[in-house]
Scaffold this motif. Structure first.
Motif, mmCIF file in Angstrom:
data_model
loop_
_atom_site.group_PDB
_atom_site.id
_atom_site.type_symbol
_atom_site.label_atom_id
_atom_site.label_comp_id
_atom_site.label_asym_id
_atom_site.label_seq_id
_atom_site.Cartn_x
_atom_site.Cartn_y
_atom_site.Cartn_z
ATOM 1 N N ILE A 156 -15.710 16.332 -52.625
ATOM 2 C CA ILE A 156 -15.846 17.398 -53.640
ATOM 3 C C ILE A 156 -17.310 17.825 -53.716
ATOM 4 O O ILE A 156 -18.199 17.078 -53.288
ATOM 5 C CB ILE A 156 -15.292 16.939 -55.021
ATOM 6 C CG1 ILE A 156 -15.071 18.149 -55.950
ATOM 7 C CG2 ILE A 156 -16.201 15.892 -55.690
ATOM 8 C CD1 ILE A 156 -14.163 17.873 -57.136
ATOM 9 N N GLY A 158 -20.698 19.126 -52.802
ATOM 10 C CA GLY A 158 -21.365 19.232 -51.513
ATOM 11 C C GLY A 158 -20.622 18.524 -50.394
ATOM 12 O O GLY A 158 -20.838 18.814 -49.215
ATOM 13 N N SER A 159 -19.743 17.611 -50.723
ATOM 14 C CA SER A 159 -18.985 16.897 -49.699
ATOM 15 C C SER A 159 -17.700 17.638 -49.325
ATOM 16 O O SER A 159 -16.850 17.102 -48.600
ATOM 17 C CB SER A 159 -18.652 15.484 -50.206
ATOM 18 O OG SER A 159 -19.854 14.795 -50.475
ATOM 19 N N VAL A 207 -15.378 11.843 -47.505
ATOM 20 C CA VAL A 207 -16.801 12.182 -47.571
ATOM 21 C C VAL A 207 -17.283 12.018 -49.004
ATOM 22 O O VAL A 207 -16.863 12.753 -49.903
ATOM 23 C CB VAL A 207 -17.040 13.642 -47.108
ATOM 24 C CG1 VAL A 207 -18.536 13.906 -46.990
ATOM 25 C CG2 VAL A 207 -16.353 13.907 -45.788
ATOM 26 N N SER A 208 -18.108 11.026 -49.220
ATOM 27 C CA SER A 208 -18.671 10.839 -50.553
ATOM 28 C C SER A 208 -19.947 10.025 -50.423
ATOM 29 O O SER A 208 -19.918 8.875 -49.981
ATOM 30 C CB SER A 208 -17.681 10.102 -51.465
ATOM 31 O OG SER A 208 -18.275 9.883 -52.722
ATOM 32 N N LYS A 209 -21.032 10.674 -50.798
ATOM 33 C CA LYS A 209 -22.324 10.001 -50.702
ATOM 34 C C LYS A 209 -22.281 8.685 -51.484
ATOM 35 O O LYS A 209 -22.667 7.642 -51.010
ATOM 36 C CB LYS A 209 -23.374 10.952 -51.281
ATOM 37 C CG LYS A 209 -24.776 10.608 -50.945
ATOM 38 C CD LYS A 209 -25.654 11.807 -51.290
ATOM 39 C CE LYS A 209 -27.086 11.374 -51.419
ATOM 40 N NZ LYS A 209 -27.978 12.481 -51.736
ATOM 41 N N THR A 213 -17.162 8.868 -56.649
ATOM 42 C CA THR A 213 -16.782 10.106 -57.336
ATOM 43 C C THR A 213 -15.290 10.095 -57.677
ATOM 44 O O THR A 213 -14.446 9.879 -56.793
ATOM 45 C CB THR A 213 -17.143 11.330 -56.450
ATOM 46 O OG1 THR A 213 -18.526 11.223 -56.133
ATOM 47 C CG2 THR A 213 -16.871 12.643 -57.132
ATOM 48 N N THR A 216 -12.760 12.209 -55.543
ATOM 49 C CA THR A 216 -12.622 11.801 -54.139
ATOM 50 C C THR A 216 -11.907 10.459 -54.028
ATOM 51 O O THR A 216 -11.008 10.293 -53.183
ATOM 52 C CB THR A 216 -14.022 11.739 -53.490
ATOM 53 O OG1 THR A 216 -14.629 13.017 -53.685
ATOM 54 C CG2 THR A 216 -13.958 11.406 -52.017
ATOM 55 N N GLY A 269 -26.461 16.409 -51.726
ATOM 56 C CA GLY A 269 -25.058 16.718 -51.424
ATOM 57 C C GLY A 269 -24.843 18.168 -51.041
ATOM 58 O O GLY A 269 -24.183 18.469 -50.045
ATOM 59 N N ARG A 270 -25.420 19.079 -51.803
ATOM 60 C CA ARG A 270 -25.159 20.506 -51.559
ATOM 61 C C ARG A 270 -25.904 21.051 -50.339
ATOM 62 O O ARG A 270 -25.765 22.216 -49.994
ATOM 63 C CB ARG A 270 -25.455 21.329 -52.807
ATOM 64 C CG ARG A 270 -26.841 21.136 -53.407
ATOM 65 C CD ARG A 270 -26.900 21.741 -54.800
ATOM 66 N NE ARG A 270 -28.152 21.463 -55.480
ATOM 67 C CZ ARG A 270 -28.414 20.378 -56.192
ATOM 68 N NH1 ARG A 270 -27.494 19.441 -56.305
ATOM 69 N NH2 ARG A 270 -29.569 20.224 -56.801
ATOM 70 N N GLU A 355 -26.348 24.882 -58.943
ATOM 71 C CA GLU A 355 -26.599 23.463 -59.217
ATOM 72 C C GLU A 355 -28.087 23.164 -58.999
ATOM 73 O O GLU A 355 -28.644 22.268 -59.624
ATOM 74 C CB GLU A 355 -25.731 22.578 -58.302
ATOM 75 C CG GLU A 355 -25.612 21.140 -58.782
ATOM 76 C CD GLU A 355 -24.498 20.349 -58.087
ATOM 77 O OE1 GLU A 355 -23.376 20.290 -58.622
ATOM 78 O OE2 GLU A 355 -24.747 19.792 -57.003
ATOM 79 N N GLN A 506 -29.446 17.128 -60.372
ATOM 80 C CA GLN A 506 -28.281 17.820 -60.967
ATOM 81 C C GLN A 506 -27.771 17.035 -62.169
ATOM 82 O O GLN A 506 -26.594 16.746 -62.275
ATOM 83 C CB GLN A 506 -27.168 18.064 -59.925
ATOM 84 C CG GLN A 506 -26.636 16.837 -59.177
ATOM 85 C CD GLN A 506 -27.587 16.329 -58.128
ATOM 86 O OE1 GLN A 506 -28.154 17.112 -57.377
ATOM 87 N NE2 GLN A 506 -27.805 15.032 -58.102
ATOM 88 N N VAL A 509 -24.580 17.892 -64.462
ATOM 89 C CA VAL A 509 -23.150 17.664 -64.215
ATOM 90 C C VAL A 509 -22.697 16.307 -64.765
ATOM 91 O O VAL A 509 -21.504 16.001 -64.768
ATOM 92 C CB VAL A 509 -22.775 17.783 -62.714
ATOM 93 C CG1 VAL A 509 -23.075 19.161 -62.188
ATOM 94 C CG2 VAL A 509 -23.487 16.734 -61.883
ATOM 95 N N LYS A 513 -18.906 14.341 -66.829
ATOM 96 C CA LYS A 513 -18.251 13.215 -66.132
ATOM 97 C C LYS A 513 -18.126 12.030 -67.081
ATOM 98 O O LYS A 513 -17.066 11.404 -67.171
ATOM 99 C CB LYS A 513 -19.095 12.768 -64.927
ATOM 100 C CG LYS A 513 -19.094 13.691 -63.749
ATOM 101 C CD LYS A 513 -19.815 12.998 -62.576
ATOM 102 C CE LYS A 513 -20.258 13.979 -61.522
ATOM 103 N NZ LYS A 513 -21.130 13.394 -60.504
HETATM 104 O O1 F6P Z 1 -21.048 17.155 -59.053
HETATM 105 C C1 F6P Z 1 -22.250 16.624 -58.674
HETATM 106 C C2 F6P Z 1 -22.289 16.056 -57.316
HETATM 107 O O2 F6P Z 1 -23.186 14.996 -57.364
HETATM 108 C C3 F6P Z 1 -22.702 17.054 -56.257
HETATM 109 O O3 F6P Z 1 -24.062 17.304 -56.221
HETATM 110 C C4 F6P Z 1 -22.178 16.388 -55.029
HETATM 111 O O4 F6P Z 1 -22.172 17.285 -53.967
HETATM 112 C C5 F6P Z 1 -20.817 15.967 -55.513
HETATM 113 O O5 F6P Z 1 -21.039 15.566 -56.856
HETATM 114 C C6 F6P Z 1 -20.101 14.896 -54.716
HETATM 115 O O6 F6P Z 1 -20.736 13.657 -54.743
HETATM 116 P P1 F6P Z 1 -20.369 12.503 -53.717
HETATM 117 O O7 F6P Z 1 -20.690 12.982 -52.342
HETATM 118 O O8 F6P Z 1 -21.220 11.325 -54.114
HETATM 119 O O9 F6P Z 1 -18.903 12.188 -53.860
#
Ligand code: F6P
Length: 523
Positions: A156, A158-159, A207-209, A213, A216, A269-270, A355, A506, A509, A513
């Protein structure tokens, strides 16, 4: 050393710009064209096959000079060097901002905390290439021995938005794999995708940094449960791969060590589609095309880093946007690609731009008293002409617009393309020059509607004087798309520097959450 923290409104250039605005804001675009027959060529910037015609703006040469002066007075030159060389410019998160390193094909090292990051970028690219080739060629087999036919990207923000936008934009170049994107925590979204795929032949790219999240992880778990209805836990490794920094959580999910692609905290991410987050892109269009996308971005990076500010495409676009945002008080900007392929570009740019620059506190931690982040929105031409363009032409708001066009279509249907590009040109002309009372009068008379003139005339007048940029490439290719996306990334950077904000965190956001989690726990 971090960026210089200069309130732009305290600079001499800002003062001069305010005076200049008061002296020039009644001059129309039409008058500017009447005064200078070569205005279009005088106000067109070029880089390879890209041309950016800024002549239909409410500016003269002095406006550009003063805006460039502003950029100089806030230390943009120094900021650009810090951005490209890995300074910790994302101060609030204590990170460098190095998405540009991901597409830097030179031999020069780029250091983060004293270590060259180029070797890990190169080895990741090799891994992406090898993996993509294996899947595309059919050598990678699913748990029943069949080749992969579908790829599902689970992520979600940027991912998701970057890969989704690029895969959609470059579908002309795509191979036989079908790519799907699941992002929303809305279970109906994932269900609709599951309806279309076969577990035996689908590869899931999580895909999730952070790998924490909510959206995801919920989607990944739902998909894994669905998968396990026909397969076993030992088959997970053949069908699930991940792109993440959180290795522990990835292994816990059941993903094989060899099938984890790295992300780094010096890539936001973005801005991550150039990293392994772009794996779905490479799978969809092949590694060579993916590499061309990166090379196009590198081309723009080199231009941005070296061109004089008055000829520098991202710098000039950023400064023009500041001119309207801070002096004309424009509330929004429209992004209007004249190709159906770029239908997802506006929503991708909404995250990248809003963002990043949607901030109300400056780099000193003080509340800001001037306007920052622009609101961007848009859709593709010509569809939007039959939707929202009425307001852009005759509404009460000033909406600067980027018109993005291509000289050639991809399938070569010249008749369609001529019509498309005639509309592209016509919209910008109508916005800039409008239609006068005299012209409407004559038109109604010629149509035999003389008796209706006094009634209809005010409604048919277009005041014009509405600004636009004509951004034009020869053809939509991975390379030119890379150039285009990098242009907007650097525009974001320049604006953040001038507005004295931190563009790469960011925190805005987070609160939503947190509250959603609380509500969830108490329900
Ligand atoms: O919504 C904020 C955010 O941190 C974005 O900047 C990022 O792209 C997205 O959530 C997804 O995060 P992640 O890659 O950690 O799942």
């Amino acid at each position: 050393m971090a960026l210089q923290n200069i309130n732009p409104t305290t600079t001499a250039a800002w003062n001069e710009l305010t005076k200049h605005f008061n002296e020039t804001n009644s001059i129309t675009i039409k008058e500017l064209f009447q005064k200078n027959e070569q205005r279009e060529s005088d106000f067109t910037l070029c880089l390879d096959e890209l041309s950016v015609d800024i002549s239909k703006n409410r500016i003269n040469k002095q406006t550009i000079d003063l805006l460039v002066e502003l950029a100089e007075q806030v230390g943009l030159k120094d900021a650009i060097e810090k951005y490209f060389t890995g300074d910790i410019i994302n101060v609030t998160e204590e990170r460098a901002v190095l998405h540009t390193a991901l597409r830097n094909f030179s031999d020069a090292p780029i250091l983060v905390e004293g270590k060259d990051i180029k070797p890990k970028i190169q080895s990741t690219l090799k891994k992406i290439r090898a993996f993509s080739n294996k899947v595309i060629s059919g050598k990678w087999k699913g748990y029943t021995g069949k080749a992969i036919t579908d790829v599902v990207n689970i992520g979600i923000g940027g991912s998701d938005l970057g890969p989704d936008m690029i895969v959609e934009s470059l579908q002309f170049y795509k191979n036989k794999l079908t790519t799907h994107f699941v992002s929303n925590v809305d279970g109906d979204h994932v269900q609709e995708v599951l309806k279309k795929i076969n577990p035996e032949t689908t590869l899931f790219v999580i895909v999730s940094k952070t790998f924490t999240t909510q959206e995801t992880i919920s989607n990944a778990n739902t998909i894994k449960d669905w998968f396990m209805r026909s397969a076993s836990v030992f088959d997970v490794a053949k069908h699930f791969v991940a792109v993440s920094t959180n290795l522990e959580a990835v292994y816990d999910f059941g993903i094989d060590k060899n099938n984890v692609f790295p992300m780094w905290n010096w890539v936001g991410g973005r801005f991550s589609l150039w990293s392994a987050v772009g794996l779905s892109i490479s799978l969809s269009i092949g590694f060579d095309n993916y590499q061309d996308l990166l090379k196009g971005a590198e081309k723009m990076d080199t231009h941005f880093r070296s061109a004089n500010f008055d000829q520098n495409i991202p710098v000039v676009l950023a400064l023009l946007s500041i001119w309207y945002n801070n002096f004309y008080n424009a509330e929004t900007e429209a992004i209007l690609p004249y190709t159906q392929y770029l239908s997802k570009l506006p929503s991708y740019l909404q995250q990248a731009i809003m963002e990043s620059n949607g901030k109300g506190v400056d780099r000193n931690g003080d509340v800001i008293s001037y306007q920052t982040g622009t609101i961007v929105w848009g859709s593709t031409g010509t569809n939007m002409q039959h939707a929202f363009m009425q307001l852009v032409h005759q509404g009460t708001k000033l909406i600067p617009a980027d018109f993005i066009g291509f000289s050639e279509s991809l399938y070569g249907l010249t008749d369609h393309h001529k019509k498309l590009m005639a509309n592209y040109k016509a919209q910008m002309e109508a916005l800039a020059f409008g239609k006068t009372k005299e012209e409407v009068h004559l038109e109604l008379k010629t149509c035999g509607l003389e008796e209706k003139i006094s009634q209809l005339l005010p409604f048919k007048v277009f005041e014009g004087n509405r600004p636009s940029n004509a951004i034009k490439f020869n053809k939509l290719t991975p390379f030119t798309l890379g150039m285009l996306v990098a242009t907007y990334e650097h525009k974001i950077f320049v604006q953040g520097v001038v507005w004295n904000i931190y563009s790469y965190d960011q925190f805005g956001v987070e609160l939503g959450k947190e509250l959603a989690n609380k509500i969830l726990k108490s329900s």
